[in-house]
Write a protein that holds these residues in place. Structure first.
Motif, short mmCIF file in Angstrom:
data_model
loop_
_atom_site.label_atom_id
_atom_site.label_comp_id
_atom_site.label_asym_id
_atom_site.label_seq_id
_atom_site.Cartn_x
_atom_site.Cartn_y
_atom_site.Cartn_z
N ARG A 67 -11.06 4.77 -4.15
CA ARG A 67 -12.43 4.95 -3.58
C ARG A 67 -12.67 5.85 -2.23
O ARG A 67 -13.46 6.44 -2.06
CB ARG A 67 -12.88 3.30 -3.28
CG ARG A 67 -13.30 2.57 -4.45
CD ARG A 67 -13.46 1.26 -4.09
NE ARG A 67 -12.71 0.56 -3.25
CZ ARG A 67 -12.79 -0.42 -2.50
NH1 ARG A 67 -14.05 -0.89 -2.41
NH2 ARG A 67 -11.91 -0.99 -1.72
N ASP A 77 -9.03 1.86 3.41
CA ASP A 77 -9.40 1.15 2.38
C ASP A 77 -11.02 1.69 1.90
O ASP A 77 -11.75 2.23 3.12
CB ASP A 77 -9.14 -0.41 2.68
CG ASP A 77 -10.55 -0.91 2.76
OD1 ASP A 77 -10.93 -1.63 1.67
OD2 ASP A 77 -11.43 -1.15 3.91
N ALA A 127 0.88 -0.94 0.05
CA ALA A 127 0.05 -0.07 0.05
C ALA A 127 0.81 1.10 -0.01
O ALA A 127 0.53 2.21 -0.80
CB ALA A 127 -0.93 -0.24 1.11
N ASN A 134 1.32 13.16 1.45
CA ASN A 134 2.01 12.37 2.33
C ASN A 134 1.65 12.43 3.72
O ASN A 134 1.84 13.50 4.26
CB ASN A 134 3.66 12.17 2.15
CG ASN A 134 4.03 10.53 2.38
OD1 ASN A 134 3.88 10.21 3.61
ND2 ASN A 134 4.87 9.97 1.53
N LEU A 171 -2.56 9.71 -0.69
CA LEU A 171 -2.04 10.27 -1.95
C LEU A 171 -2.57 9.76 -3.28
O LEU A 171 -2.16 10.74 -4.37
CB LEU A 171 -0.59 9.77 -1.83
CG LEU A 171 0.47 10.48 -1.09
CD1 LEU A 171 1.63 9.67 -0.58
CD2 LEU A 171 0.92 11.63 -1.55
N ARG A 182 1.97 1.89 -3.54
CA ARG A 182 1.24 2.71 -4.34
C ARG A 182 1.20 4.24 -3.86
O ARG A 182 0.98 5.18 -4.79
CB ARG A 182 -0.06 2.15 -4.01
CG ARG A 182 -1.27 2.96 -5.17
CD ARG A 182 -2.63 2.11 -4.83
NE ARG A 182 -2.49 0.85 -5.48
CZ ARG A 182 -3.62 -0.17 -5.32
NH1 ARG A 182 -4.67 0.26 -4.55
NH2 ARG A 182 -3.35 -1.26 -6.03
N GLY A 183 1.02 4.54 -2.86
CA GLY A 183 1.44 5.87 -2.22
C GLY A 183 2.33 6.75 -2.86
O GLY A 183 2.32 7.93 -3.49
P1 ATP Z 1 -9.42 2.20 -2.16
O1 ATP Z 1 -9.84 0.82 -1.35
O2 ATP Z 1 -9.89 3.36 -1.40
O3 ATP Z 1 -9.69 2.20 -3.52
P2 ATP Z 1 -6.58 1.12 -1.76
O4 ATP Z 1 -7.17 -0.26 -2.47
O5 ATP Z 1 -5.45 1.69 -2.80
O6 ATP Z 1 -7.85 2.21 -2.25
P3 ATP Z 1 -5.28 0.72 0.28
O7 ATP Z 1 -4.23 -0.05 -0.12
O8 ATP Z 1 -6.17 -0.13 1.55
O9 ATP Z 1 -6.59 1.36 -0.73
O10 ATP Z 1 -5.01 2.14 0.96
C1 ATP Z 1 -4.04 2.60 1.07
C2 ATP Z 1 -4.08 4.05 0.48
O11 ATP Z 1 -3.22 4.96 1.11
C3 ATP Z 1 -3.75 4.05 -1.04
O12 ATP Z 1 -4.49 4.76 -1.70
C4 ATP Z 1 -2.31 4.72 -1.03
O13 ATP Z 1 -2.28 5.62 -2.23
C5 ATP Z 1 -2.26 5.56 0.20
N1 ATP Z 1 -1.19 5.62 0.95
C6 ATP Z 1 -0.10 4.88 1.14
N2 ATP Z 1 1.05 5.31 1.79
C7 ATP Z 1 0.63 6.72 1.93
C8 ATP Z 1 1.18 7.62 2.63
N3 ATP Z 1 2.71 7.45 3.24
N4 ATP Z 1 0.62 8.81 2.68
C9 ATP Z 1 -0.65 8.99 2.28
N5 ATP Z 1 -1.03 8.02 1.45
C10 ATP Z 1 -0.52 7.16 1.49
#
Ligand code: ATP
Length: 240
Positions: free
Chosen positions: A186, A162, A36, A198, A181, A39-40
């Motif tokens: 969603r 999430d 995750a 960030n 980020l 991806r950020g």
């Molecule tokens: P969604 O379910 O909301 O469509 P997702 O499946 O990407 O998104 P997760 O992987 O559960 O959701 O959530 C992690 C989210 O946090 C990602 O969208 C990622 O871009 C974001 N992320 C990860 N690290 C950081 C960070 N250091 N600062 C800000 N956002 C971040």
């Protein structure tokens, strides 16, 4: 742990990775949390790894909404605690907010390690360890929450969340603020306020910024963040 010289051009980024790897080794962060974060990182690259104007505006509005809430709660997970353990405790103090641990990959062991890490950083009370309530519409473990914290919160800050849970919290009628980020996630699209920044910058910013009293339109703000990314990509492509 490897010693990263401060002169390294990707010093801050490497420090964040190191903090997350340490989080995994200590049992605070899940392995999926590393992915995750990746991806950020990609979206952070697109905004130039600094707080953009639209993010600052969202940060100011988030401060305003949390300060005016009846029962504000900050929901934390293993990535948040690995990256900003002290910052999140200080922010909760500034916003007079409760802190609740809520994990996608919930285990009792990880819950208690996160609680301890927060307490070591000055948290007096950490909610979520003995949950009696459920967020409707989510499977059992991810739905668990405390009555005093998330269940009865009116404004909730859910960084790095999430999408399912953000949507379920909206369904419960809560005002949802996220730090994410990815403006296309969603979570970002369903929140009332999305901070596209960030977390390592957003949290210290929110300690200092003045609350925004003006109207705030999240859709408009998200579109502006995407425009910023597109514009920046165009400029960068011309420089190659
Ligand atoms: P969604 O379910 O909301 O469509 P997702 O499946 O990407 O998104 P997760 O992987 O559960 O959701 O959530 C992690 C989210 O946090 C990602 O969208 C990622 O871009 C974001 N992320 C990860 N690290 C950081 C960070 N250091 N600062 C800000 N956002 C971040």
């Amino acid at each position: 742990m490897t010693d990263i010289p401060e002169s390294h051009p990707r010093y801050l980024s490497l420090k964040m990775r190191e903090a997350l790897v340490k989080g995994v080794e200590e049992g605070i962060t899940s392995k999926a949390g590393l992915i995750a974060h990746g991806r950020g990182e990609m979206f952070d690259y697109l905004i130039g790894e600094e707080t953009i104007e639209t993010a600052e505006r969202a940060e100011r509005k988030a401060v305003e909404r949390m300060l005016n809430a009846e029962n504000p709660v900050i929901s934390v997970n293993g990535n948040v605690v690995a990256l900003v353990p002290g910052g999140i405790v200080e922010l909760a103090e500034r916003l007079d907010s409760k802190i609740e641990v809520n994990l996608f990959h919930r285990t009792d062991e990880r819950m208690s390690k996160i609680q301890k890490a927060l307490e070591q950083n000055g948290a007096e009370e950490v909610y979520g360890l003995d949950p009696k309530e459920k967020i409707p519409g989510l499977d059992h473990k991810r739905a668990l929450c405390s009555y005093e914290g998330i269940y009865t919160s009116d404004v909730i800050l859910v960084p790095l969340e999430d999408g399912d849970r953000a949507e379920a919290l909206k369904e419960m009628g809560k005002e949802v603020i996220t730090i994410d980020l990815n403006p296309l996630s969603r979570t970002s699209k369903s929140a009332d306020i999305t901070i596209v920044d960030n977390i390592v910058r957003a949290v210290p910013n929110m300690m200092e910024l003045e609350p925004l009293e003006e109207e705030f339109d999240n859709g408009e703000n998200l579109r502006a963040a995407l425009e910023f990314m597109s514009e920046r990509l165009r400029t960068l492509s011309e420089e190659i």
